[in-house]
Scaffold this motif. Structure first.
Motif, short mmCIF file in Angstrom:
data_model
loop_
_atom_site.label_atom_id
_atom_site.label_comp_id
_atom_site.label_asym_id
_atom_site.label_seq_id
_atom_site.Cartn_x
_atom_site.Cartn_y
_atom_site.Cartn_z
N GLU A 556 -19.53 -21.79 -24.14
CA GLU A 556 -20.41 -20.84 -24.86
C GLU A 556 -20.14 -20.85 -26.18
O GLU A 556 -19.35 -21.62 -26.73
N GLY A 557 -20.90 -20.17 -27.09
CA GLY A 557 -20.85 -20.06 -28.44
C GLY A 557 -19.57 -19.21 -28.93
O GLY A 557 -18.83 -19.10 -27.89
N PHE A 558 -19.56 -18.64 -29.91
CA PHE A 558 -18.81 -17.73 -30.34
C PHE A 558 -18.68 -16.40 -29.64
O PHE A 558 -19.53 -15.58 -30.20
N VAL A 559 -17.78 -16.33 -28.75
CA VAL A 559 -17.71 -14.95 -28.05
C VAL A 559 -16.20 -14.41 -28.19
O VAL A 559 -15.39 -15.21 -27.83
N THR A 560 -16.35 -13.00 -27.82
CA THR A 560 -14.94 -12.56 -27.69
C THR A 560 -14.27 -12.32 -26.52
O THR A 560 -14.95 -12.44 -25.50
N LYS A 561 -13.08 -12.05 -26.42
CA LYS A 561 -12.32 -12.03 -25.16
C LYS A 561 -13.32 -10.85 -24.27
O LYS A 561 -13.32 -10.94 -23.01
N GLU A 562 -13.41 -9.87 -25.01
CA GLU A 562 -14.10 -8.58 -24.22
C GLU A 562 -15.36 -8.81 -23.86
O GLU A 562 -15.86 -8.53 -22.55
N GLU A 563 -16.38 -9.56 -24.56
CA GLU A 563 -17.41 -10.26 -24.16
C GLU A 563 -17.46 -10.92 -22.93
O GLU A 563 -18.44 -10.99 -21.68
N ALA A 564 -16.44 -11.70 -23.07
CA ALA A 564 -16.29 -12.85 -21.74
C ALA A 564 -15.92 -11.92 -20.49
O ALA A 564 -16.77 -12.34 -19.39
N GLU A 565 -15.07 -10.96 -20.69
CA GLU A 565 -14.74 -9.88 -19.54
C GLU A 565 -15.95 -9.67 -18.97
O GLU A 565 -16.22 -9.28 -17.77
N HIS A 566 -16.63 -8.92 -19.95
CA HIS A 566 -17.88 -8.06 -19.43
C HIS A 566 -18.87 -9.14 -18.60
O HIS A 566 -19.53 -8.68 -17.84
N ALA A 567 -18.99 -10.31 -19.16
CA ALA A 567 -19.96 -11.23 -18.46
C ALA A 567 -19.36 -11.45 -16.81
O ALA A 567 -20.24 -11.75 -16.26
N LEU A 568 -18.15 -11.47 -16.68
CA LEU A 568 -17.48 -11.67 -15.36
C LEU A 568 -17.49 -10.59 -14.63
O LEU A 568 -17.01 -10.95 -13.35
N GLN A 569 -17.79 -9.70 -15.04
CA GLN A 569 -17.59 -8.42 -14.24
C GLN A 569 -18.44 -8.60 -12.82
O GLN A 569 -19.52 -9.03 -12.82
N CYS A 570 -17.90 -8.37 -11.82
CA CYS A 570 -18.53 -8.33 -10.35
C CYS A 570 -19.01 -9.62 -9.95
O CYS A 570 -19.89 -9.80 -9.12
#
Length: 658
Positions: A556-570
């Motif tokens: 992915e492009g430049f993303v934060t840890k929090e954004e990655a965690e949010h994308a993987l929820q559920c």
């Protein structure tokens, strides 16, 4: 304008004060969604009722939203709408009726968005914008229903009755069917204050999760004010730090000696102040603290400390608007019972009980838990006994860069290391720099230092030239005039002209800069120290092809840890995303590395550092190596590549990696 910058605490209310009326006779609300953000405290017994339901024909309220004995959230039918609704008189009946439940334990001390979608014939439970379950029900309301029957139901919460949970609620609304739950999730998330995971500069992570900090030595911590979906929020407020005893949460008092220093000092423009007397301004949602603890654990009955950050302007108890660090053990410089240097990466500790992804007898040995790395003890007394002669089994050699410089680098924080590297690269040859890198690796026990040291000359030179081109002798440059130059330099260093940086990438770079509309040289250098190692890593054979790939988009492009965690929820176990950690900037040994963020078998999100050998500068080293994507998919924990949609606030698209 001042009122626009303050935090409006009136939006946050106690859960026990929650009360919403829904007129289900209104055609617009035949299907409705009860949406809210909730922050639950941990002082609760289970099972517990979160929200209850009642209408005029009921003498006793019934549960509507509960946490069961396993802390799983359960949505129950409405007594006014559904035949399957729980019996208000029978307290235990809610365990026997059809319901919608979360698969995982509901998190505490964290903002979570809940959407309860209710219709005459079904109900759905949404968590953080995602549907986690649906239940078909039987309607009580027919076309021939008695018009005198009450059609209004009250949903409410109570406190202190032994069956309810304590917490805070934010932005609770009953929405008509025309308004999607995801809209409420993204429109105005609540705020929270958090401590960014520190690098190893000045802070050592012990095996028990405690931070070890040398007393009287300056260290750095960053605090972020963000919304609940991980986006920094610009508010014109200050943050203040204070030192507490970790076991009791009480303040550490200054010692009786009138000449003694306050227990916690903060450095501002080179001058030290008592931390509680010098708040730090938030800039674009970030506040950077340079701190010093003057009290040792050994002189405080071996008690551990922690640092609390809070917003003094906020009146009242709002636990999400304050934050505390890990427990801290403050040690003496001469303490030889604790390792002065640890190369554990604080951002990615090994989850207890979680097996390492990589196996040492497999090709994919590049994937390691950072906490399994070798720990080296370097006592100061032993260091002073070293001289400039280093003896191996066959030869005695003398280096022009002294051992004191080596030890200063090993013990220094990131700022001190970067200053040392600027001095060394200005006054030493490439061979001497290479020898210095080897010695740092030897004494620190971490080979990745070598790569950061050897790139120093090029990073500094290219960064200086880039700023000269960008600034044209102006001290402040408008951000819009910077992005084109940054992209050109990035694509050239990364050796990839087929993939441009996105608006999302530039927004993250701006956050790393710490700038808003205009950028200074200091902002640029901060961003460059993160971007250059990333671009250099992308230029390498194992990563370059994955970066170029658009279908599937492996990185992915430049993303934060929090954004990655949010994308993987559920998402299902094995789903993963590759990203560059935003907390790792040159000359940190892990700057430019890749992190795999994935959903484990326990349905929790984990982070692992890809320790790809940085010495592999030549493509010849990759000739016989498997493609990186093949090595990843060979891991038992990784099977499914996660993808971001165009907006990180929308649903995550997934593609099965082939």
């Amino acid at each position: 304008m001042a009122s626009d910058c303050a935090i409006d605490t009136k939006k946050y209310s106690l859960l026990e004060d929650f009360n919403v009326d829904v007129d289900v006779e209104n055609q617009e609300f035949e299907t409705f969604s009860l949406c809210f953000w909730v922050y639950l405290l941990d002082s609760t017994t289970y099972p517990s009722t979160l929200i209850r339901q009642v209408h005029s024909d009921m003498s006793v309220s019934a549960p509507f939203l509960v946490l069961d004995e396993n802390k799983k959230m359960m949505l129950l039918p409405l007594t006014l709408l559904h035949k399957e609704a729980p019996d208000p008189v029978n307290i235990s009946s809610w365990t026997e009726v059809p319901n919608v439940s979360t698969n995982a334990e509901f998190p505490l001390q964290k903002w979570v968005h809940v959407g309860c979608e209710v219709s005459r014939n079904y109900m759905r439970l949404h968590i953080c914008g995602e549907i986690v379950g649906e239940q078909v029900l039987t309607s009580l309301m027919t076309n021939g229903a008695n018009s005198d029957c009450s059609q209004k139901i009250t949903l409410f919460s109570v406190g202190g009755d032994g069956y309810s949970v304590q917490g805070f609620i934010y932005c609770a609304e009953a929405l008509a069917s025309s308004v999607p739950v995801n809209y409420h999730y993204t429109k105005d998330p609540p705020l929270l204050l958090s401590v960014e995971k520190p690098s190893t500069s000045g802070i050592e992570l012990d095996e028990d999760g405690v931070w070890s900090i040398v007393g009287g030595k300056m260290f750095s911590l960053d605090v972020v004010l963000s919304n609940a979906i991980g986006q920094p929020v610009h508010k014109d407020v200050k943050v203040v730090a204070s030192l507490l005893y970790a076991d009791s949460g009480t303040s550490v008092e200054k010692t009786i000696d009138s000449d003694s220093e306050p227990p916690l000092l903060v450095s501002y423009e080179g001058v030290e102040f008592a931390a509680e007397d010098k708040p730090c301004n938030l800039l674009n949602g970030h506040a950077s603290f340079k701190l010093k603890i003057t009290q040792l654990s050994s002189k405080s009955d071996k008690r551990l400390f922690c640092i609390r950050f809070e917003i003094p302007e906020v009146k009242g108890y709002y636990p999400f608007l304050e934050t505390v660090t890990n427990q801290i053990r403050c040690i003496s410089r001469k303490c030889d019972s604790v390792t002065p240097i640890s190369l554990n990466h604080v951002d990615y500790p090994l989850d207890r009980g979680e097996p390492e992804i990589a196996s040492r007898n497999r090709t994919s040995d590049f994937l390691h838990s950072a906490s399994s790395m070798k720990r080296i003890r370097l006592g100061e007394e032993k260091m002073s006994e070293k001289n400039t002669e280093v003896r191996d089994s066959t030869v005695l050699r003398r280096y022009t860069i002294s051992d004191s410089m080596i030890f200063k680098y090993c013990l220094g924080n990131l700022t001190e290391r970067s200053l040392l590297l600027k001095e060394i690269t200005n006054n030493s040859s490439d061979e001497e720099v290479s020898e210095f890198a080897d010695q740092v690796c030897l004494y620190s026990g971490c080979s990745h230092h070598s790569y950061q040291i050897k790139m120093a000359r090029k990073l500094i030179a290219e960064g200086t030239n880039a700023w000269i081109l960008i600034s044209r002798n102006y001290q402040h440059v408008h951000w819009d005039n910077v992005v084109i130059e940054i992209e050109e330099h990035f694509m050239r260093i990364a050796k990839c002209s087929s993939r441009s940086l996105t608006h999302q990438d530039f927004e993250l770079l701006r956050r790393i800069c710490g700038c808003y509309e205009y950028i200074t040289q200091e902002n640029f250098e901060k961003m460059w120290c993160w971007l250059f190692p990333v671009a250099s890593a992308i230029s390498r054979g194992l990563i370059n092809g994955m970066w170029r790939s658009s279908s599937p988009r492996w990185i992915e492009g430049f993303v934060t840890k929090e954004e990655a965690e949010h994308a993987l929820q559920c998402q299902e176990p094995g789903t993963f995303i590759l990203r560059f950690p935003t907390s790792r900037s040159w000359p940190h040994p892990d700057s430019g590395s890749l992190v795999v963020t994935y959903v484990g078998r326990d349905f929790l999100i984990h982070h692992r550092l890809l320790t790809i050998d940085h010495i592999c500068d030549s493509s010849e080293r990759y000739t016989d190596a498997k493609p990186l994507q093949d090595m990843l998919l060979a891991e038992p924990e990784l099977s499914r590549l996660g993808r971001f949609a165009k907006s990180l606030t929308t649903d995550t698209n997934l593609c099965k990696a082939q």
